[in-house]
Design a protein around this motif. Structure first.
Motif, PDB file in Angstrom:
ATOM      1  N   GLY A  45       0.782  -1.224   0.000  1.00 23.81           N
ATOM      2  CA  GLY A  45       0.000   0.000   0.000  1.00 23.81           C
ATOM      3  C   GLY A  45       0.816   1.277   0.000  1.00 23.81           C
ATOM      4  O   GLY A  45       0.358   2.317   0.465  1.00 23.81           O
ATOM      5  N   ASP A  46       2.013   1.212  -0.540  1.00 24.32           N
ATOM      6  CA  ASP A  46       2.909   2.366  -0.587  1.00 24.32           C
ATOM      7  C   ASP A  46       2.656   3.154  -1.876  1.00 24.32           C
ATOM      8  O   ASP A  46       2.657   2.593  -2.966  1.00 24.32           O
ATOM      9  CB  ASP A  46       4.358   1.874  -0.537  1.00 24.32           C
ATOM     10  N   ASP A  47       2.456   4.472  -1.742  1.00 21.75           N
ATOM     11  CA  ASP A  47       2.170   5.318  -2.899  1.00 21.75           C
ATOM     12  C   ASP A  47       3.303   5.399  -3.906  1.00 21.75           C
ATOM     13  O   ASP A  47       3.106   5.859  -5.034  1.00 21.75           O
ATOM     14  CB  ASP A  47       1.814   6.738  -2.441  1.00 21.75           C
ATOM     15  N   ARG A  48       4.487   4.957  -3.537  1.00 24.63           N
ATOM     16  CA  ARG A  48       5.607   4.971  -4.488  1.00 24.63           C
ATOM     17  C   ARG A  48       5.401   3.973  -5.622  1.00 24.63           C
ATOM     18  O   ARG A  48       6.133   3.996  -6.616  1.00 24.63           O
ATOM     19  CB  ARG A  48       6.923   4.679  -3.763  1.00 24.63           C
ATOM     20  N   ALA A  49       4.413   3.113  -5.517  1.00 26.89           N
ATOM     21  CA  ALA A  49       4.147   2.134  -6.577  1.00 26.89           C
ATOM     22  C   ALA A  49       3.859   2.821  -7.915  1.00 26.89           C
ATOM     23  O   ALA A  49       4.341   2.378  -8.958  1.00 26.89           O
ATOM     24  CB  ALA A  49       2.971   1.243  -6.185  1.00 26.89           C
ATOM     25  N   ARG A  50       3.095   3.894  -7.872  1.00 29.43           N
ATOM     26  CA  ARG A  50       2.667   4.517  -9.128  1.00 29.43           C
ATOM     27  C   ARG A  50       3.816   5.086  -9.957  1.00 29.43           C
ATOM     28  O   ARG A  50       3.896   4.801 -11.159  1.00 29.43           O
ATOM     29  CB  ARG A  50       1.606   5.569  -8.865  1.00 29.43           C
ATOM     30  N   PRO A  51       4.704   5.906  -9.384  1.00 28.52           N
ATOM     31  CA  PRO A  51       5.776   6.422 -10.238  1.00 28.52           C
ATOM     32  C   PRO A  51       6.671   5.322 -10.817  1.00 28.52           C
ATOM     33  O   PRO A  51       7.127   5.422 -11.966  1.00 28.52           O
ATOM     34  CB  PRO A  51       6.572   7.360  -9.340  1.00 28.52           C
ATOM     35  N   TYR A  52       6.897   4.262 -10.047  1.00 28.94           N
ATOM     36  CA  TYR A  52       7.703   3.157 -10.577  1.00 28.94           C
ATOM     37  C   TYR A  52       6.973   2.460 -11.724  1.00 28.94           C
ATOM     38  O   TYR A  52       7.572   2.145 -12.756  1.00 28.94           O
ATOM     39  CB  TYR A  52       8.062   2.161  -9.485  1.00 28.94           C
ATOM     40  N   ALA A  53       5.678   2.226 -11.556  1.00 31.43           N
ATOM     41  CA  ALA A  53       4.895   1.582 -12.611  1.00 31.43           C
ATOM     42  C   ALA A  53       4.830   2.463 -13.853  1.00 31.43           C
ATOM     43  O   ALA A  53       4.947   1.975 -14.989  1.00 31.43           O
ATOM     44  CB  ALA A  53       3.495   1.268 -12.102  1.00 31.43           C
ATOM     45  N   LEU A 111       9.051   3.153 -20.478  1.00 34.29           N
ATOM     46  CA  LEU A 111      10.198   2.503 -21.117  1.00 34.29           C
ATOM     47  C   LEU A 111       9.779   1.407 -22.096  1.00 34.29           C
ATOM     48  O   LEU A 111      10.396   1.233 -23.145  1.00 34.29           O
ATOM     49  CB  LEU A 111      11.141   1.928 -20.053  1.00 34.29           C
ATOM     50  N   VAL A 112       8.765   0.635 -21.736  1.00 35.36           N
ATOM     51  CA  VAL A 112       8.281  -0.449 -22.606  1.00 35.36           C
ATOM     52  C   VAL A 112       6.747  -0.476 -22.574  1.00 35.36           C
ATOM     53  O   VAL A 112       6.131  -1.330 -21.934  1.00 35.36           O
ATOM     54  CB  VAL A 112       8.877  -1.826 -22.220  1.00 35.36           C
ATOM     55  N   PRO A 113       6.133   0.447 -23.297  1.00 43.86           N
ATOM     56  CA  PRO A 113       4.677   0.601 -23.226  1.00 43.86           C
ATOM     57  C   PRO A 113       3.876  -0.586 -23.750  1.00 43.86           C
ATOM     58  O   PRO A 113       2.704  -0.730 -23.414  1.00 43.86           O
ATOM     59  CB  PRO A 113       4.408   1.853 -24.059  1.00 43.86           C
ATOM     60  N   GLU A 114       4.481  -1.458 -24.520  1.00 46.03           N
ATOM     61  CA  GLU A 114       3.748  -2.592 -25.085  1.00 46.03           C
ATOM     62  C   GLU A 114       3.846  -3.866 -24.240  1.00 46.03           C
ATOM     63  O   GLU A 114       3.234  -4.875 -24.585  1.00 46.03           O
ATOM     64  CB  GLU A 114       4.256  -2.885 -26.501  1.00 46.03           C
ATOM     65  N   ASN A 115       4.597  -3.844 -23.161  1.00 45.64           N
ATOM     66  CA  ASN A 115       4.771  -5.023 -22.321  1.00 45.64           C
ATOM     67  C   ASN A 115       3.506  -5.248 -21.492  1.00 45.64           C
ATOM     68  O   ASN A 115       3.150  -4.425 -20.648  1.00 45.64           O
ATOM     69  CB  ASN A 115       5.993  -4.841 -21.418  1.00 45.64           C
ATOM     70  N   VAL A 116       2.828  -6.372 -21.722  1.00 46.82           N
ATOM     71  CA  VAL A 116       1.546  -6.605 -21.045  1.00 46.82           C
ATOM     72  C   VAL A 116       1.697  -6.783 -19.535  1.00 46.82           C
ATOM     73  O   VAL A 116       0.788  -6.440 -18.782  1.00 46.82           O
ATOM     74  CB  VAL A 116       0.780  -7.801 -21.660  1.00 46.82           C
ATOM     75  N   TRP A 117       2.824  -7.319 -19.092  1.00 49.71           N
ATOM     76  CA  TRP A 117       3.024  -7.500 -17.647  1.00 49.71           C
ATOM     77  C   TRP A 117       3.174  -6.151 -16.957  1.00 49.71           C
ATOM     78  O   TRP A 117       2.656  -5.928 -15.858  1.00 49.71           O
ATOM     79  CB  TRP A 117       4.240  -8.378 -17.383  1.00 49.71           C
ATOM     80  N   ILE A 118       3.877  -5.246 -17.604  1.00 45.04           N
ATOM     81  CA  ILE A 118       4.053  -3.902 -17.048  1.00 45.04           C
ATOM     82  C   ILE A 118       2.742  -3.128 -17.123  1.00 45.04           C
ATOM     83  O   ILE A 118       2.372  -2.415 -16.187  1.00 45.04           O
ATOM     84  CB  ILE A 118       5.215  -3.187 -17.756  1.00 45.04           C
ATOM     85  N   MET A 119       2.000  -3.301 -18.216  1.00 46.36           N
ATOM     86  CA  MET A 119       0.686  -2.672 -18.320  1.00 46.36           C
ATOM     87  C   MET A 119      -0.234  -3.179 -17.205  1.00 46.36           C
ATOM     88  O   MET A 119      -0.987  -2.397 -16.608  1.00 46.36           O
ATOM     89  CB  MET A 119       0.054  -2.984 -19.682  1.00 46.36           C
ATOM     90  N   ASP A 120      -0.165  -4.467 -16.932  1.00 50.03           N
ATOM     91  CA  ASP A 120      -0.985  -5.068 -15.885  1.00 50.03           C
ATOM     92  C   ASP A 120      -0.660  -4.443 -14.524  1.00 50.03           C
ATOM     93  O   ASP A 120      -1.567  -4.074 -13.774  1.00 50.03           O
ATOM     94  CB  ASP A 120      -0.748  -6.581 -15.861  1.00 50.03           C
ATOM     95  N   THR A 121       0.616  -4.323 -14.226  1.00 50.41           N
ATOM     96  CA  THR A 121       1.017  -3.707 -12.956  1.00 50.41           C
ATOM     97  C   THR A 121       0.499  -2.283 -12.868  1.00 50.41           C
ATOM     98  O   THR A 121      -0.097  -1.892 -11.854  1.00 50.41           O
ATOM     99  CB  THR A 121       2.554  -3.712 -12.808  1.00 50.41           C
ATOM    100  N   LEU A 122       0.706  -1.498 -13.914  1.00 52.97           N
ATOM    101  CA  LEU A 122       0.251  -0.113 -13.911  1.00 52.97           C
ATOM    102  C   LEU A 122      -1.260  -0.042 -13.715  1.00 52.97           C
ATOM    103  O   LEU A 122      -1.759   0.768 -12.922  1.00 52.97           O
ATOM    104  CB  LEU A 122       0.656   0.594 -15.207  1.00 52.97           C
TER     105      LEU A 122
END
Length: 79
Positions: A27-35, A41-52
């Motif tokens: 529940g740390d708000d720092r998650a969003r800037p990292y996501a 950096l890799v907008p087409e990566n589905v795993w990264i999209m899922d995290t975001l």
């Protein structure tokens, strides 16, 4: 450990994504800037999209998060 690695590899999308997931879990708000950084950096990566998407949903940006999750789902390979 991941934060230490980030000092040497600050543009590593997988590391950024992993940190986002870890921060999301606690529940740390720092998650969003990292996501967001990983997604830039890799907008087409589905795993990264899922995290975001999950970060956005959990931080009350529900409509945007659901759209990102839907996009990730549509781009992923069928089972």
């Amino acid at each position: 450990m991941n934060e230490v690695l980030l000092t040497n590899r600050n543009n590593d999308p997988i590391l950024l994504n992993n940190l986002a997931l870890l921060y999301l879990e606690v529940g740390d708000d720092r998650a969003r800037p990292y996501a967001e950084n990983a997604a830039e950096l890799v907008p087409e990566n589905v795993w990264i999209m899922d995290t975001l998407g999950w970060v956005q949903v959990n931080q009350e940006d529900i409509d945007v998060g659901i759209a990102v999750l839907r996009n990730a789902s549509l781009r992923s390979d069928p089972p």
